[in-house]
Design an enzyme around this catalytic site. Sequence first.
Site, short mmCIF file in Angstrom:
data_model
loop_
_atom_site.label_atom_id
_atom_site.label_comp_id
_atom_site.label_asym_id
_atom_site.label_seq_id
_atom_site.Cartn_x
_atom_site.Cartn_y
_atom_site.Cartn_z
N ASP A 132 82.62 16.52 11.96
CA ASP A 132 82.90 15.33 12.77
C ASP A 132 83.88 14.40 12.04
O ASP A 132 83.60 13.94 10.93
CB ASP A 132 81.54 14.63 13.02
CG ASP A 132 81.62 13.56 14.08
OD1 ASP A 132 82.72 13.23 14.53
OD2 ASP A 132 80.54 13.03 14.43
N ASP A 145 81.81 10.31 23.10
CA ASP A 145 80.39 10.65 23.17
C ASP A 145 79.80 10.47 24.57
O ASP A 145 80.09 9.50 25.27
CB ASP A 145 79.59 9.76 22.21
CG ASP A 145 79.84 10.14 20.76
OD1 ASP A 145 80.80 10.89 20.49
OD2 ASP A 145 79.08 9.67 19.90
C1 GLA Z 1 79.84 10.94 16.55
C2 GLA Z 1 79.71 12.23 17.34
C3 GLA Z 1 78.30 12.33 17.89
C4 GLA Z 1 77.30 12.29 16.74
C5 GLA Z 1 77.49 11.03 15.93
C6 GLA Z 1 76.64 11.02 14.68
O1 GLA Z 1 79.72 9.80 17.36
O2 GLA Z 1 80.65 12.28 18.38
O3 GLA Z 1 78.16 13.54 18.61
O4 GLA Z 1 77.48 13.42 15.94
O5 GLA Z 1 78.84 10.87 15.52
O6 GLA Z 1 76.85 9.90 13.87
#
Ligand code: GLA
Length: 384
Positions: A154, A209
Amino acid sequence: MKRKQIFWLAGFVLLLSVSAAASLLGPADEPQLARTPPMGWNSWNHFECQVTDAIVRAQADAMVSSGMKAAGYTYVNIDDCWQGERDASGVIHPNKNFPDMKALGDYIHSKDLKFGIYSSPGPKTCAGYEGSFGHEERDAKTYASWGVDYLKYDWCSAKGEQIPAYKKMQEALARAGRPIVYSLCQYGRERVWAWGASVGGNLWRTTGDITDNFDRMVVIGFQQNGLERFAGPGHWNDPDMLEVGNGKMSDDEYRVHMSQWCILAAPLLSGNDLSKMTPATLAILTNPEVIAVDQDAAGIQGHRVSEEGPLQVWMKPLADGSRAVGLFNLGTSNMTMTVYFREIGVGESATVRDLWARKDLGTFKDSFTATVPRHGVVFVKVKG
Ligand code: GLA
């Protein structure tokens, strides 16, 4: 040599070269990982940073006892917040919520499930935990030693160019001695779908998200049109994880969510508490005919066929020549919707089967019409 002998010899040589070519293109060159969109569970949508070893074990248990495993869900993935400190030699250790990652991996494997973990190419993860920046090689080896089968990587606090940063971890994973599904997460920036596969990505997020909210789910799931040519066996577009069962959408809305993710050939990572599912949640997550659309061997991502206000028709071609068709009513009152067979490449007459009801609806000529509930879907298989 006689003509007849030359003919047979030529035939033999041709046969040899065809089979040699076939073996070159054969199983060895086919993607071994994520041949169909990965299915499993991820801790983030429900547990966020409250995730612990006990919770992950309980999810693995529930994946088996609920029938999720039998329906195809395999990966048990810890998202952010498992990380502790690095020791003097730079090796990452989990925090106090995860006393023994190798033992946890063994537990997951003992159930014939697979183990996933999370990190970032930046110095810190999105929740502020230790990332892998400058430690890629060591981290990949550590994950492999824990039995990790899946890494979500990520972007978060990372800086600089994305392609080399993602490539670096892919190379480290390739050297770690264990096949590990590689999930890129950088929210769909810089047209990741055009280069995700070239850095070894088996899936890449195409959006920001998701939340457990109908409007947000619609924004994410219904803006994927046009990305279909970038998906295929071994490399998938990922419109984020499922919210089914988290409680803030109606069952009709969750059926919209699930149907659309299946039409998109999206990874199906449930994001609810598997140890506390209602029968309705379980039925939405495990309908075999719906899942079969997502997991279809042809691996073709569906696309939008028509759009009229809040009404959208989407279609996914399936390996047997039939079409999965979603009649989506994203509006606030029940509506009648029609799909014309010529729009989906089906001949004059076709049989239609309702995938949620698992019921044949009969043979139809030229088109199929249904009443679709508000914020709902009629999901059918059309066979010409
Ligand atoms: C980002 C990702 C999410 C999750 C969070 C965790 O926002 O897009 O899917 O993994 O980080 O902190």
